[in-house]
Design an enzyme around this catalytic site. Structure first.
Site, short mmCIF file in Angstrom:
data_model
loop_
_atom_site.label_atom_id
_atom_site.label_comp_id
_atom_site.label_asym_id
_atom_site.label_seq_id
_atom_site.Cartn_x
_atom_site.Cartn_y
_atom_site.Cartn_z
N THR A 17 0.80 -1.22 0.00
CA THR A 17 0.00 0.00 0.00
C THR A 17 0.84 1.27 0.00
OG1 THR A 17 -1.58 1.31 1.32
CG2 THR A 17 -0.15 -0.20 2.51
N LYS A 20 1.26 -3.25 7.40
CA LYS A 20 1.57 -3.50 6.00
C LYS A 20 3.07 -3.41 5.73
CE LYS A 20 -2.20 -4.23 3.46
NZ LYS A 20 -2.32 -5.29 2.44
N TYR A 38 -2.40 0.58 10.49
CA TYR A 38 -2.57 -0.16 9.23
C TYR A 38 -1.28 -0.15 8.43
CZ TYR A 38 -3.90 -0.79 4.30
OH TYR A 38 -3.97 -1.19 2.99
N GLU A 44 0.17 3.71 1.70
CA GLU A 44 0.19 4.21 3.08
C GLU A 44 1.54 3.96 3.75
OE1 GLU A 44 -2.13 5.88 4.92
OE2 GLU A 44 -3.55 6.01 3.27
#
Length: 365
Positions: free
Chosen positions: A130, A158, A154, A132
């Site tokens: 991701t 990840k 999150y 992010e």
């Protein structure tokens, strides 16, 4: 294809999983999907695929290593696409432990399952990473070499997944890759995600079914693409000669405000944004009515405000087209779908109301 390609997809009931399943079936794959047991039916995105001869579903959970090993041993896939995750950034602040178990350790369970059943040399693994990961960004736009600075539970989970994939690739010579996915949306996006929240609100407000839309930071910048296009890049990553990580993005950046303006425009409403920060409002130019307001409830404890991907490597080495669907076309597709969805809900509501009235009056028995 010289032999039958067998794909195992986690997260097959989600936006990306459903599109990927369609793509792989078109390419002649035997497609297997992992689903969790639930008393609630959540398979509407893949309902049209069930019953097809090369489409199969298996019960397992990323939190249960034994179930993962069992499915991998039974299916013996040539490719695994791990798309399952607790993928809502805001939820990760409320459920950090669950997010870590599924999004971080869950990935390790899959890779270890492949090793344990003797498929390390024959099964390729794609991990949905991701944007992010870049979090508090250190350069713009972000590429495969940009340093990571995760800014949410999150993203931290990840990051573990991203690095464990790289570690197994280098330590055991496994064909493990990550696609660093920037924001990708579609008409199948979950309704709690901001883009779908916007397009549904635009459709409901336009049809008199909602008064106002509340959002967080309207100035947040994102690189939004079409999920249907992005799953093609996932497949291309596993067809590459060498296992490598790739950024999957459009190379264009837009604000949440831009997304709102276009969504309401396609719903027949022109917005005028007034004010700054928490006081900013989206006003209907025609009526002067306030349709969008900012609420602090939707601000995150730490927020990523500037994501912009550089897809040059995927374009050059994989031949993937990052501009297949424009930002404007993406928003139009989503709004068109949601205008129809809301209209059907209105019709269904009228039918239900009339039926209740008829029953009460004894007209229908």
């Amino acid at each position: 294809m010289s032999k039958q390609n067998i794909a195992l997809i986690t997260g097959i009931t989600g936006q990306d999983g459903s599109y990927l399943a369609e793509l792989l079936l078109e390419k002649g794959y035997d497609v297997h999907g992992i689903i969790r047991r639930s008393s609630v039916d959540y398979r509407e995105r893949i309902a049209h695929l069930e019953g097809k001869p090369h489409f199969h579903l298996h019960y397992a959970d990323l939190g249960d290593s034994m179930s993962i090993v069992g499915v991998v041993a039974e299916v013996r896939p040539t490719e695994i696409y791990n798309l399952a995750a607790q993928s809502h950034v805001q939820v990760s602040f409320d459920s950090p432990e669950y997010t870590a178990d599924v999004d971080a350790v869950g990935v390790l369970r899959i890779i270890e399952a492949v090793r344990k059943v003797g498929l390390a040399n024959t099964c390729k693994i794609y991990q949905a990473s991701t944007s992010e990961l870049y979090g508090k960004v250190e350069e713009v736009p972000q590429s495969e070499t940009t340093p990571f600075h995760p800014y949410s539970p999150y993203a931290v989970a990840k990051l573990y997944a991203h690095w464990i994939v790289k570690e197994y690739r280098e330590a055991y010579g496994m064909f493990c890759c990550s696609g660093i996915l920037f924001n990708h949306e579609s008409e199948r996006r979950g309704e709690t995600f901001v883009t779908r929240k916007i397009t549904l609100a635009a459709a409901r407000i336009a049809q008199g079914k909602q008064e106002k839309l509340y959002l967080g930071n309207l100035s947040s910048l994102r690189d939004w693409g079409y999920a249907r296009d992005y799953v093609e890049c996932m497949w291309l990553i596993l067809q590459n000669k060498q296992p490598e990580d790739f950024v999957i993005a459009t190379g264009e950046q837009h604000s949440v405000r831009d997304f709102c303006y276009l969504a309401f425009k396609y719903a027949g409403i022109e917005l005028d944004f007034q004010g700054v920060g928490m006081d900013e409002k989206g006003v209907d130019k025609a009526t002067g009515r306030v349709l969008i307001e900012v609420s602090e409830d939707f601000y995150r404890p730490t927020d990523v405000v500037n994501l912009w991907g550089n897809p040059a490597k995927a374009h050059k080495e994989l031949g993937w087209n990052p501009q297949k669907t424009s930002f404007e076309e993406l928003v139009r597709i989503m709004v068109t779908h949601d205008m129809e969805k809301v209209a059907l809900e209105c019709v269904a509501g009228h039918i239900k109301t009339n039926l209740v009235e008829y029953l009460e009056k004894g007209i229908v028995k």
